[in-house]
Design an enzyme around this catalytic site. Sequence first.
Site, PDB file in Angstrom:
ATOM      1  N   GLN A 166     -41.374 -22.312 -42.280  1.00 21.53           N
ATOM      2  CA  GLN A 166     -40.870 -23.574 -42.043  1.00 21.53           C
ATOM      3  C   GLN A 166     -41.158 -23.868 -40.621  1.00 21.53           C
ATOM      4  O   GLN A 166     -41.692 -25.170 -40.533  1.00 21.53           O
ATOM      5  CB  GLN A 166     -39.311 -23.325 -42.111  1.00 21.53           C
ATOM      6  CG  GLN A 166     -38.644 -24.698 -42.443  1.00 21.53           C
ATOM      7  CD  GLN A 166     -39.287 -25.592 -43.488  1.00 21.53           C
ATOM      8  OE1 GLN A 166     -39.194 -24.975 -44.619  1.00 21.53           O
ATOM      9  NE2 GLN A 166     -39.451 -26.811 -43.004  1.00 21.53           N
ATOM     10  N   HIS A 172     -44.391 -26.291 -39.930  1.00 22.06           N
ATOM     11  CA  HIS A 172     -44.475 -27.704 -40.722  1.00 22.06           C
ATOM     12  C   HIS A 172     -44.445 -28.648 -39.444  1.00 22.06           C
ATOM     13  O   HIS A 172     -45.086 -29.841 -39.776  1.00 22.06           O
ATOM     14  CB  HIS A 172     -43.425 -27.958 -41.560  1.00 22.06           C
ATOM     15  CG  HIS A 172     -43.398 -27.448 -42.987  1.00 22.06           C
ATOM     16  ND1 HIS A 172     -44.712 -28.130 -43.714  1.00 22.06           N
ATOM     17  CD2 HIS A 172     -42.918 -26.596 -43.878  1.00 22.06           C
ATOM     18  CE1 HIS A 172     -44.588 -27.607 -45.049  1.00 22.06           C
ATOM     19  NE2 HIS A 172     -43.712 -26.577 -44.881  1.00 22.06           N
ATOM     20  N   GLU A 227     -32.722 -28.441 -47.956  1.00 24.09           N
ATOM     21  CA  GLU A 227     -33.988 -28.745 -48.567  1.00 24.09           C
ATOM     22  C   GLU A 227     -34.215 -27.590 -49.661  1.00 24.09           C
ATOM     23  O   GLU A 227     -34.229 -27.399 -50.735  1.00 24.09           O
ATOM     24  CB  GLU A 227     -35.191 -29.284 -47.882  1.00 24.09           C
ATOM     25  CG  GLU A 227     -36.266 -29.703 -48.744  1.00 24.09           C
ATOM     26  CD  GLU A 227     -37.493 -30.052 -47.842  1.00 24.09           C
ATOM     27  OE1 GLU A 227     -37.483 -29.760 -46.518  1.00 24.09           O
ATOM     28  OE2 GLU A 227     -38.317 -30.427 -48.212  1.00 24.09           O
ATOM     29  N   HIS A 228     -34.601 -26.512 -48.891  1.00 27.84           N
ATOM     30  CA  HIS A 228     -35.050 -25.136 -49.295  1.00 27.84           C
ATOM     31  C   HIS A 228     -33.961 -24.224 -49.079  1.00 27.84           C
ATOM     32  O   HIS A 228     -33.620 -23.940 -47.974  1.00 27.84           O
ATOM     33  CB  HIS A 228     -36.436 -24.717 -48.734  1.00 27.84           C
ATOM     34  CG  HIS A 228     -37.397 -25.821 -48.877  1.00 27.84           C
ATOM     35  ND1 HIS A 228     -37.959 -26.660 -47.941  1.00 27.84           N
ATOM     36  CD2 HIS A 228     -38.189 -25.803 -49.808  1.00 27.84           C
ATOM     37  CE1 HIS A 228     -38.981 -27.214 -48.232  1.00 27.84           C
ATOM     38  NE2 HIS A 228     -39.119 -26.911 -49.292  1.00 27.84           N
ATOM     39  N   ASP A 234     -43.709 -24.059 -52.593  1.00 23.07           N
ATOM     40  CA  ASP A 234     -44.597 -25.248 -51.951  1.00 23.07           C
ATOM     41  C   ASP A 234     -45.797 -25.434 -52.857  1.00 23.07           C
ATOM     42  O   ASP A 234     -46.565 -26.447 -52.664  1.00 23.07           O
ATOM     43  CB  ASP A 234     -44.820 -24.757 -50.450  1.00 23.07           C
ATOM     44  CG  ASP A 234     -43.655 -24.882 -49.504  1.00 23.07           C
ATOM     45  OD1 ASP A 234     -42.666 -25.543 -49.889  1.00 23.07           O
ATOM     46  OD2 ASP A 234     -43.531 -24.357 -48.742  1.00 23.07           O
ATOM     47  N   HIS A 257     -17.987 -65.318 -72.510  1.00 23.90           N
ATOM     48  CA  HIS A 257     -18.353 -64.021 -73.033  1.00 23.90           C
ATOM     49  C   HIS A 257     -17.559 -63.835 -74.480  1.00 23.90           C
ATOM     50  O   HIS A 257     -18.173 -63.390 -75.344  1.00 23.90           O
ATOM     51  CB  HIS A 257     -17.725 -62.868 -72.061  1.00 23.90           C
ATOM     52  CG  HIS A 257     -18.808 -62.641 -71.011  1.00 23.90           C
ATOM     53  ND1 HIS A 257     -19.269 -63.522 -69.883  1.00 23.90           N
ATOM     54  CD2 HIS A 257     -19.588 -61.607 -70.613  1.00 23.90           C
ATOM     55  CE1 HIS A 257     -19.971 -63.011 -69.029  1.00 23.90           C
ATOM     56  NE2 HIS A 257     -20.418 -61.696 -69.332  1.00 23.90           N
TER      57      HIS A 257
END
Lengths: 436, 436
Positions: free
Chosen positions: A258, A261, A328-329, A365, A424
């Site tokens: 991680q 990144h 996220e993960h 990934d 209507h």
Amino acid sequence: MAYLQRFYDPTGKELKSFCARNTLDGASVATQVQDILSAIKKEGEKALQRYSKEFDGVTLASLKVGAQEFAEARTLVSDDLKDAINIAAANIHTFHSEQLSQGESIEVMEGVSLWRKIVPIKRVGLYIPGGSAPLFSTVLMLAIPAQIARCESIVICTPPNKEGKIHPAILYAAEVCNVKTIFKVGGAHAIGAMAYGTRSIKKVDKIFGPGNRFVTEAKTQVGSSACAIDLPAGPSEVMVVATNATSPRFVASDLLSQAEHGPDSQAMVVLISNDPDGWIDSLEAQLSAQVKDLSRSEYVEHSLAGSKIAVVWDHHDAINVVNAYAPEHLIINTADERGDEIIMFFTENAGSIFLGPYSPESVGDYASGTNHTLPTGGWARSVSGVSVDSFIKKITVQKLSEEGLNILGPTVHTMAVAEELEAHANAVAVRLEKKR
Amino acid sequence: MAYLQRFYDPTGKELKSFCARNTLDGASVATQVQDILSAIKKEGEKALQRYSKEFDGVTLASLKVGAQEFAEARTLVSDDLKDAINIAAANIHTFHSEQLSQGESIEVMEGVSLWRKIVPIKRVGLYIPGGSAPLFSTVLMLAIPAQIARCESIVICTPPNKEGKIHPAILYAAEVCNVKTIFKVGGAHAIGAMAYGTRSIKKVDKIFGPGNRFVTEAKTQVGSSACAIDLPAGPSEVMVVATNATSPRFVASDLLSQAEHGPDSQAMVVLISNDPDGWIDSLEAQLSAQVKDLSRSEYVEHSLAGSKIAVVWDHHDAINVVNAYAPEHLIINTADERGDEIIMFFTENAGSIFLGPYSPESVGDYASGTNHTLPTGGWARSVSGVSVDSFIKKITVQKLSEEGLNILGPTVHTMAVAEELEAHANAVAVRLEKKR
């Protein structure tokens, strides 16, 4: 030196502080991006060429990748990498094909038939970042579901290098997905071109893909006015749930993947333990050992500085921390299959879950088949990752027979009158020939 | 006097001009809303109370609707209306129940299992406009799918009248959907309260529902930063596809039901005809006749001023116009069942389709069972209407066995190395005990 900031049984404000993301001030980015987008909207191709020269640093006769460049790419990508890309593409294709909905159909009352018609989004634009690494995996993750959804037009924008070229693996991956329209342009101006359209790049209906702060900001700005976007994007993050029985070596490798990144990535641990310090020391030792083997170790060490570990008493508390952070993960690796499943079962907020000791984030990934375009920054509370769903629309259809309207009409009439919408009511009345 | 602006065989710029929406300048609204949202974020409950007094015009001891008010509402709603609401709720429930996805599960390779776990969004906030009419139908359209999705917390914000009360039909509809938490607050400050949370109103994960320009702008602003939203919203619109054989009386009633929504509503016609003028004159005559019967005729006449009719040669051209405009509501009523089906089949861009002579928009607005929260302003190109999908998340899960990682690991390793993400490669390597 310790990498991880330790939180013991965080609750309340402490839990909030544990869950806080690394945020950067975005005001000046917003203004710059606004200027770029306005120029693209107003001047079109001229502005696109100008920014291309300014930001991508090249002047190209044509932004579009030609057939020869695709052919050349095929010769430049190694057979090993081709095989790997093909295997990953096959898995992604298999899993995403399962996601294609057929639409439901039902007669709710006599003569009142309803269904959902599934339609692909016609024109989609995929942004593939350039930068330090050639993210060909993102090509697969976006183009394969688009292909399964049968989007009519799939275009890619990706920044060229200083020689005006695109990395051959990106071109090869695009070819595997049958995407032939690739523009050598990156940054906020590429997003603007796809959102508004220019002479060379036709306007798309939805933009997908990750990017730097300028790209992300551009997507946000066009997303509320000109063009749908996939997800609110932000720095990537992982949370690992572990116990004293979990291999610190495995966890360290996950945190480091991680960390590489980017400087604002977050690597988080939740440790279920009543005797945590020894295990944390082993984890720190593993981090130190493994980081040395990485070529960009300094950079990785810097990004690890935002990492945190929460020590909790039991599975229940771990689930609370997971759902509060909404990673996220999420890697659930408690070295106990039953415990992993319990945590997975009660996880409400996560982009993607990696279950057990042999499911590192990197399999998802790249190649397991799940999508790697996922909600970050806590958006997992309300948003799903990219899937085939992201590339289709569901149009509801209703067909009433005369008998159906006879049965349902009075209900509609009563409600419309109560809402003071008499026209209507009248649309039903004229059809039932009960003109007021 | 003619209501409809006529376009004959529009293509190119003319088609673009036909498809143009009525737009209003939003800059001052944006600034006002930004101020309101900042104040709510900073001051919380105090600001909420202040704006409540200023904009809703009331000072309330409690914003929350009490049990007695629900009980009172039950006695105030007529049995007829209760029956109608119950029938509509049943149809909406039946159709939306079909939409609940189970998640897919597959073993893509030996030892590589993938699935999607369906999870409700935990806390949702529903905005129900007040204004001229009590939109209890919107309560059904938002609360029923939320209930089917099993959202844990469903709250409603809706502005009170000058006596500090909520229309009983709104309270009754909420009760039918088992929603018991209703706050008497409207406008941008209500959106801010749900997005950021205040003492009385807890922060939600996603906000749904229509509203005026302030509400819409507030949703857009929070939507890119604090809280997911259902749809980019705008003025409502209908497009009717007709031929000379279609009843002008039916079409007129449909256009008028759109026109009564608001001054910026758009009512559009596509007429497939090679001898259009007589039919259009009949339509105009029907409009004049029917508008007289409406109590708010002046207001409706004003909003009809933005209406347009496109005359085209054949079904193919009609489909082109439909897809170019991307209407929120599409009524296909060519007085020929086969022709209707062909147009439906090739429609790519629409929120909801009403097929045949007995399917006026009002059936879908109220009671057929389809959702009336739909994409406007051309967003139907990329976005679907609200459904159960809007209230759930799909979390991907992957579980690899040791054998699975043995098989897939080398693929992941090759791709990670090629993307220059060596820590990603390492997370596989340490697990395979092939330490570099």
